[in-house]
Design a protein around this motif. Structure first.
Motif, PDB file in Angstrom:
ATOM      1  N   ALA A   1      15.956  99.064 -48.040  1.00  0.00           N
ATOM      2  CA  ALA A   1      15.717 100.332 -48.740  1.00  0.00           C
ATOM      3  C   ALA A   1      14.651 101.149 -48.014  1.00  0.00           C
ATOM      4  O   ALA A   1      14.806 102.367 -47.844  1.00  0.00           O
ATOM      5  CB  ALA A   1      15.313 100.064 -50.191  1.00  0.00           C
TER       6      ALA A   1
ATOM      7  N   ARG B   1      17.952 102.689 -54.291  1.00  0.00           N
ATOM      8  CA  ARG B   1      18.595 101.987 -53.169  1.00  0.00           C
ATOM      9  C   ARG B   1      18.263 100.503 -53.215  1.00  0.00           C
ATOM     10  O   ARG B   1      19.138  99.654 -52.968  1.00  0.00           O
ATOM     11  CB  ARG B   1      18.174 102.604 -51.827  1.00  0.00           C
ATOM     12  N   PHE B   2      17.029 100.168 -53.521  1.00  0.00           N
ATOM     13  CA  PHE B   2      16.613  98.777 -53.638  1.00  0.00           C
ATOM     14  C   PHE B   2      17.480  98.041 -54.662  1.00  0.00           C
ATOM     15  O   PHE B   2      18.036  96.978 -54.377  1.00  0.00           O
ATOM     16  CB  PHE B   2      15.134  98.701 -54.031  1.00  0.00           C
TER      17      PHE B   2
END
Length: 129
Positions: free
Chosen positions: A99, A23-24
């Motif tokens: 995130a 996600r980051f």
């Protein structure tokens, strides 16, 4: 023998760490505000994703995957070739904060991990401004 869980275990192990890292990097790739940090990465983020995943696993008390492959992290030294100032730190933290919010459950383990991540991001700065 302690029955206290590591943050790695509290968060759900490798599957959660992988989701966090993915996600980051997805955010870094998508957010215009992250361009300043995205541009210092290679076009293909696969290697960076894997290295951060391995690093976070060990840092959270899980398997020391990064160290097994690369030795001591020496994170600041490894990042020295890249110009990292406040703007880069802040863009990195922007993506990481989102995130964290989307992947990690609220609570003390997340808060403690966040404080460590903020400290790490600040430690990576090697340029003024």
């Amino acid at each position: 023998m302690s029955t206290e869980k590591t943050p790695f275990e509290e968060f759900g192990g490798e599957a959660t760490v992988r989701r966090l890292v993915d996600r980051f990097y997805d955010l870094m790739d998508a957010l215009p505000e992250a361009y300043v940090i995205r541009k210092i990465h290679q076009d293909d983020l696969a290697s960076a994703r894997q290295k951060l995943f391995e690093y976070f696993c060990g840092w959270l008390g899980g398997p020391a995957l990064y160290e097994a492959k690369y030795g001591h992290p020496r994170m600041r030294a490894r990042h020295m070739p890249f110009a990292i100032g406040e703007a880069e730190r802040d863009a990195w933290l922007l993506c990481m904060a989102q995130a964290f919010d989307e992947v990690l459950p609220p609570g003390e383990p997340r808060d403690a991990f966040w404080q460590r991540v903020v400290g790490l991001a600040d430690w990576m700065r090697n340029r003024e401004g």
